[in-house]
Write a protein that holds these residues in place. Structure first.
Motif, PDB file in Angstrom:
ATOM      1  N   VAL A  19      -6.633  19.167 -29.499  1.00  0.00           N
ATOM      2  CA  VAL A  19      -6.056  18.186 -28.571  1.00  0.00           C
ATOM      3  C   VAL A  19      -7.117  17.709 -27.590  1.00  0.00           C
ATOM      4  CG1 VAL A  19      -4.419  17.902 -26.668  1.00  0.00           C
ATOM      5  CG2 VAL A  19      -3.674  18.943 -28.809  1.00  0.00           C
ATOM      6  N   LEU A  20      -7.883  18.643 -27.030  1.00  0.00           N
ATOM      7  CA  LEU A  20      -8.943  18.248 -26.098  1.00  0.00           C
ATOM      8  C   LEU A  20      -9.923  17.287 -26.772  1.00  0.00           C
ATOM      9  CD1 LEU A  20     -10.894  20.358 -23.551  1.00  0.00           C
ATOM     10  CD2 LEU A  20     -12.158  19.040 -25.247  1.00  0.00           C
ATOM     11  N   ALA A  21     -10.329  17.584 -28.000  1.00  0.00           N
ATOM     12  CA  ALA A  21     -11.281  16.719 -28.692  1.00  0.00           C
ATOM     13  C   ALA A  21     -10.708  15.326 -28.895  1.00  0.00           C
ATOM     14  CB  ALA A  21     -11.659  17.341 -30.035  1.00  0.00           C
ATOM     15  N   ASN A  22      -9.444  15.240 -29.252  1.00  0.00           N
ATOM     16  CA  ASN A  22      -8.820  13.940 -29.454  1.00  0.00           C
ATOM     17  C   ASN A  22      -8.695  13.167 -28.145  1.00  0.00           C
ATOM     18  OD1 ASN A  22      -7.658  13.359 -32.366  1.00  0.00           O
ATOM     19  ND2 ASN A  22      -7.479  15.562 -32.027  1.00  0.00           N
ATOM     20  N   LEU A 213      -7.419  17.923 -42.608  1.00  0.00           N
ATOM     21  CA  LEU A 213      -8.772  17.549 -42.210  1.00  0.00           C
ATOM     22  C   LEU A 213      -9.698  18.756 -42.106  1.00  0.00           C
ATOM     23  CD1 LEU A 213      -8.033  14.882 -39.440  1.00  0.00           C
ATOM     24  CD2 LEU A 213      -8.966  14.472 -41.715  1.00  0.00           C
ATOM     25  N   TYR A 214      -9.133  19.965 -42.067  1.00  0.00           N
ATOM     26  CA  TYR A 214      -9.912  21.204 -42.010  1.00  0.00           C
ATOM     27  C   TYR A 214     -10.903  21.226 -40.850  1.00  0.00           C
ATOM     28  CZ  TYR A 214      -8.165  21.914 -46.762  1.00  0.00           C
ATOM     29  OH  TYR A 214      -7.360  22.066 -47.857  1.00  0.00           O
ATOM     30  N   GLY A 215     -10.586  20.519 -39.764  1.00  0.00           N
ATOM     31  CA  GLY A 215     -11.483  20.493 -38.626  1.00  0.00           C
ATOM     32  C   GLY A 215     -12.770  19.740 -38.861  1.00  0.00           C
ATOM     33  N   GLU A 216     -12.880  19.037 -40.005  1.00  0.00           N
ATOM     34  CA  GLU A 216     -14.120  18.334 -40.329  1.00  0.00           C
ATOM     35  C   GLU A 216     -14.228  16.986 -39.633  1.00  0.00           C
ATOM     36  OE1 GLU A 216     -14.493  18.122 -44.528  1.00  0.00           O
ATOM     37  OE2 GLU A 216     -14.739  20.293 -44.787  1.00  0.00           O
ATOM     38  N   ARG A 217     -13.101  16.437 -39.217  1.00  0.00           N
ATOM     39  CA  ARG A 217     -13.100  15.185 -38.469  1.00  0.00           C
ATOM     40  C   ARG A 217     -12.044  15.274 -37.376  1.00  0.00           C
ATOM     41  NH1 ARG A 217     -12.741   9.785 -41.777  1.00  0.00           N
ATOM     42  NH2 ARG A 217     -13.391   9.007 -39.742  1.00  0.00           N
ATOM     43  N   GLU A 221     -10.207   9.803 -34.750  1.00  0.00           N
ATOM     44  CA  GLU A 221     -11.238   9.029 -35.442  1.00  0.00           C
ATOM     45  C   GLU A 221     -10.851   8.785 -36.896  1.00  0.00           C
ATOM     46  OE1 GLU A 221     -15.424  10.163 -33.320  1.00  0.00           O
ATOM     47  OE2 GLU A 221     -14.614  11.619 -34.753  1.00  0.00           O
ATOM     48  N   ALA A 222     -10.306   9.807 -37.543  1.00  0.00           N
ATOM     49  CA  ALA A 222      -9.996   9.711 -38.965  1.00  0.00           C
ATOM     50  C   ALA A 222      -8.776   8.844 -39.240  1.00  0.00           C
ATOM     51  CB  ALA A 222      -9.780  11.116 -39.539  1.00  0.00           C
ATOM     52  N   LEU A 223      -7.757   8.963 -38.388  1.00  0.00           N
ATOM     53  CA  LEU A 223      -6.491   8.245 -38.603  1.00  0.00           C
ATOM     54  C   LEU A 223      -6.044   7.582 -37.299  1.00  0.00           C
ATOM     55  CD1 LEU A 223      -4.700  11.036 -40.691  1.00  0.00           C
ATOM     56  CD2 LEU A 223      -5.645   8.899 -41.591  1.00  0.00           C
ATOM     57  N   PRO A 224      -6.777   6.580 -36.837  1.00  0.00           N
ATOM     58  CA  PRO A 224      -6.500   6.005 -35.512  1.00  0.00           C
ATOM     59  C   PRO A 224      -5.131   5.356 -35.376  1.00  0.00           C
ATOM     60  CG  PRO A 224      -8.067   4.653 -36.733  1.00  0.00           C
ATOM     61  CD  PRO A 224      -7.910   5.922 -37.510  1.00  0.00           C
ATOM     62  N   ASP A 225      -4.512   4.961 -36.484  1.00  0.00           N
ATOM     63  CA  ASP A 225      -3.213   4.282 -36.417  1.00  0.00           C
ATOM     64  C   ASP A 225      -2.041   5.224 -36.650  1.00  0.00           C
ATOM     65  OD1 ASP A 225      -4.449   1.773 -35.981  1.00  0.00           O
ATOM     66  OD2 ASP A 225      -4.808   1.553 -38.145  1.00  0.00           O
ATOM     67  N   HIS A 226      -2.306   6.515 -36.792  1.00  0.00           N
ATOM     68  CA  HIS A 226      -1.230   7.485 -37.040  1.00  0.00           C
ATOM     69  C   HIS A 226      -0.385   7.661 -35.781  1.00  0.00           C
ATOM     70  CE1 HIS A 226       0.772  11.264 -38.024  1.00  0.00           C
ATOM     71  NE2 HIS A 226       0.433  11.053 -39.281  1.00  0.00           N
ATOM     72  N   PRO A 227       0.933   7.847 -35.933  1.00  0.00           N
ATOM     73  CA  PRO A 227       1.792   8.054 -34.750  1.00  0.00           C
ATOM     74  C   PRO A 227       1.346   9.199 -33.851  1.00  0.00           C
ATOM     75  CG  PRO A 227       3.137   7.642 -36.691  1.00  0.00           C
ATOM     76  CD  PRO A 227       1.720   7.763 -37.184  1.00  0.00           C
ATOM     77  N   LEU A 228       0.686  10.222 -34.411  1.00  0.00           N
ATOM     78  CA  LEU A 228       0.224  11.331 -33.582  1.00  0.00           C
ATOM     79  C   LEU A 228      -0.792  10.857 -32.544  1.00  0.00           C
ATOM     80  CD1 LEU A 228       0.195  14.354 -32.922  1.00  0.00           C
ATOM     81  CD2 LEU A 228      -1.580  14.641 -34.666  1.00  0.00           C
TER      82      LEU A 228
END
Length: 248
Positions: A19-22, A213-217, A221-228
């Protein structure tokens, strides 16, 4: 003036570091200058999440007197985002445990990072539970964001952290993670705020793509349009509010 946000959890497995990284990515993408420091010397994560190669310095190196903290800050591919990894190997942890360090170096280091890089926001990741590093980080915070999984067992340990944050000169907010599908968000919000006496800044659903994503991304960044990602933005909006406004 730099705003310092500490992300903390009573137990591991809440998704705290992710969460912090995002949040860091979204803040930097919005044009802010952002620093992220991994104070979890026991089980560091931010270097892996941000894909940092081994470098010349870390928070442990600063605490051991091997480098200035500014030298430990790594530039990321996202302009304006700097990350200080916790340590570079197990030897650093053994040395810290053997020799100890001056806990006063932590807030001093946070201040120096903020000034050197002209940060708008400084995000501090912590070790689960309460130890010297996490308590000192909370003492430096403007906001303590407390993470807990949306289950009774995990929430049972939140009171201790909220009670500590309540004695500090900072705002505090609660985020529930890995919420099951179909959860009554409004009922959960009312119950959490009634029981824990802290505003609920967000409820993050369990999202299989996050694990995939296994913490690789980083998810944003990987899914910018995802509801999350919208939920992460909602947390930032709640933290930006002048008053401690709860969110469903």
């Amino acid at each position: 003036m730099t705003r310092t946000i500490v992300v903390h959890s009573h137990r591991g497995g809440t998704g705290k570091s992710s969460v912090l990284a995002n949040l860091a990515v979204l803040l930097a993408a919005g044009g802010l200058r952002v620093g992220a420091v991994d104070t979890d010397l026991q089980s560091p994560t931010l270097d892996l999440l941000f894909g940092l190669a081994p470098g010349p310095g870390s928070l442990a190196d600063y605490l051991l007197g091997r480098c200035e903290i500014e030298a430990a800050a790594r530039r990321t591919v996202l302009p304006g985002l700097y990350v200080v990894p916790a340590r570079s190997g197990t030897a650093d942890l053994r040395e810290l445990m053997t020799t100890g360090y001056d806990v006063g170096l932590l807030p001093e280091g946070f201040d120096r990072l903020a000034q050197r890089f002209d940060l708008d926001v400084l995000l501090l990741d912590t070790h689960a539970g309460l130890n010297n590093e996490s308590v000192t980080a909370m003492g430096s915070a403007d906001i303590v964001l407390i993470m807990a999984r949306a289950d009774r067992v995990d929430l049972s340990g939140v009171e201790e952290t909220i009670a500590l944050a309540g004695r500090l000169a900072c705002r505090r907010a609660l985020v529930l993670s890995m919420a099951p599908e179909g959860i009554d968000r409004e009922a959960v919000r009312r119950r959490a705020e009634e029981v824990y006496g802290a505003p609920l800044a967000g409820i993050l659903p369990y999202v299989p793509q996050m694990a995939a994503l296994y913490g690789e991304r980083i998810f944003a960044e990987a899914l910018p349009d995802h509801p999350l990602v919208g939920e992460f933005r909602a947390i930032l909006s709640a933290l930006d509010a002048r008053d401690e406004v709860s969110r469903a």
